[in-house]
Design an enzyme around this catalytic site. Sequence first.
Site, PDB file in Angstrom:
ATOM      1  N   GLY A 149       0.695  -1.125  -0.089  1.00 35.56           N
ATOM      2  CA  GLY A 149      -0.127   0.001  -0.021  1.00 35.56           C
ATOM      3  C   GLY A 149       0.828   1.251   0.014  1.00 35.56           C
ATOM      4  O   GLY A 149       1.850   1.383   0.389  1.00 35.56           O
ATOM      5  N   MET A 150       0.191   2.379  -0.614  1.00 31.44           N
ATOM      6  CA  MET A 150       1.160   3.680  -0.590  1.00 31.44           C
ATOM      7  C   MET A 150       0.786   4.483   0.677  1.00 31.44           C
ATOM      8  O   MET A 150       1.422   5.247   1.000  1.00 31.44           O
ATOM      9  CB  MET A 150       0.687   4.393  -1.801  1.00 31.44           C
ATOM     10  CG  MET A 150       1.026   3.879  -3.011  1.00 31.44           C
ATOM     11  SD  MET A 150       0.489   4.835  -4.498  1.00 31.44           S
ATOM     12  CE  MET A 150      -1.269   4.634  -4.656  1.00 31.44           C
ATOM     13  N   ASP A 193     -15.708  -4.279   8.322  1.00 32.10           N
ATOM     14  CA  ASP A 193     -15.548  -3.579   9.631  1.00 32.10           C
ATOM     15  C   ASP A 193     -13.992  -3.532  10.090  1.00 32.10           C
ATOM     16  O   ASP A 193     -13.152  -4.189   9.875  1.00 32.10           O
ATOM     17  CB  ASP A 193     -16.488  -4.171  10.702  1.00 32.10           C
ATOM     18  CG  ASP A 193     -16.740  -3.638  11.848  1.00 32.10           C
ATOM     19  OD1 ASP A 193     -16.277  -2.362  11.764  1.00 32.10           O
ATOM     20  OD2 ASP A 193     -17.004  -3.971  12.963  1.00 32.10           O
TER      21      ASP A 193
END
Length: 573
Positions: free
Chosen positions: A323-324, A374
């Site tokens: 992820g960035m 969630d």
Amino acid sequence: MATQWPATEIARQILLGFDDYRECFRLITEGARARFEGAHWQEAQRASAERINLYEKKVSETRDGLLATFARDELLQVERWPQVKSAYIELIDPRFDDELSETWYNSIFCGLFSHDCISDGTMFIHTTRPSATGRERVAQTRSYRPNGDLLGVLERILDDYAFAVPYVDRASDLRQLHAQLCESLPDWVCKDPELTVELFVSVLYRNKGAYLIGRIFTPDEQWPLAIPLIHREGEGIIADGAITDEAEVSIIFSFTRSYFMVEVPVPAEFIGFLKRILPGKHIAELYTSIGFYRHGKSEFYRALINHLANTDDRFVMAPGVRGMVMSVFTLPGFTTVFKVIKDRFSPTKMVDHATVIEKYRLVKSVDRVGRMADTQEFADFRFPKAKFEPECLAELLEVAPSTVEVQGDSVLVRHCWTERRMTPLNIYLETASEQQRREVLDDYGLAIKQLAAANIFPGDMLLKNFGVTRHGRVVFYDYDEICFLSEVNFRHIPPPRYPEDELASEPWYSVGPNDVFPEEFPRFLFTDARLRQLFAQLHGELYDADYWKGLQQAILAGKVIDVFPYRRRGERQ
């Protein structure tokens, strides 16, 4: 002469704060029936958000009350808090919500002290309830014995669960329910003289639906049973099916759904009942599904430390594209990922740390319509250093040194979120068959549409930001660019002024901060031309700005669109 330290008085005031929270929780929950009968859907959404925010509000009030009542230097003598815990145990022993009151105590303690003070002597890291609850508790259920007349039992059930609003066509509903049960259960079951239908007394409410939940069983076998009810505005109520498939009932209690409103005088009894009919669900998920999400956190944490203590499992980086904004790690034998915010983001990301936290907290209070995972937020997790694979720990220390720190033989994770682990959609597609590709891309499009119908725009809709659950459903799980659909300005790309415009490196039109051009989606979402073409066949309207504007108009007009967590009558095979 020194005054006696007021352990019992402190414990009593903590419990009074819990009673206040429980009463407010009960009143909001109790109103669900009237909201369902009156088709007050926007009010139902507000009540859901209010109930979620209630816990933190009441914890703050109780903590502030303690600081105002007792001298600070007296209250914050942490070495004396085992006395408070002992006094508190005596106070909660007779209660029927005692396990929830332990979690409440923990929340108050953590609001007063740093996490360095946490120990099982001062708070309830492990529950004291199993050894303290030997008394009998009455199950909150109704039982029905068909004795060969299953249709008659269904009539009695609709009598017992009557509403102020009539059924649209009760006789037709009864025939449909009877036919579905006979079709879904083995032939011999409906004729078994010992067949029993058991339903929880309270109705479960969520969004625009109500649910009767229970089981059908014989001495040898059992099946879960869910009967969803829908209030069709202006007409009345319909019984929308009889669901006995465990996977389908499990999806109704999915971690991607908003929390149910249901009156449960004895929470542990109801959770035990649900666990019997859905053995694959962890009790942390079940507590969370009915609104006790903080106790769900407690149960999750206890399961996690038990797993670490009793297995050789070690943390590794989660599979998928890095992820960035977030760094994600996991335990291979535990169905959860842990997400920490990186210290530095990719230059293409126009968000900061505070915005990311705000986005993740937003997801807790909106309708997730079965399409957003969630999350649970944790602070100051401590894990044994030996439980990390060296490559995993090295990466975390490199990308998030302000959040992840080695302290001797421990690793301190100052802040993280947990989510259910799923197979990233881009990875799933790499090995999927042609049929699986079609099905999952169709569900990917449905996920985007259903989020939009709930006034949610994912922002970054890349395949890597969606996961595939064990039931084959596509779920969004990366929230750093999420926003309300009503805030987005959907635009068509203006025609080029000159032929050279299309060859230029910069667009020939202005782009505002909230502008989105759906015509650009195909090249951003799919590098594989075959997938791009297939998705266009399935959900090509998502590339049209007018489609999105139509959804915005419906939302601004106050329309609440429900997404049902089960296959409805016309959808059944």
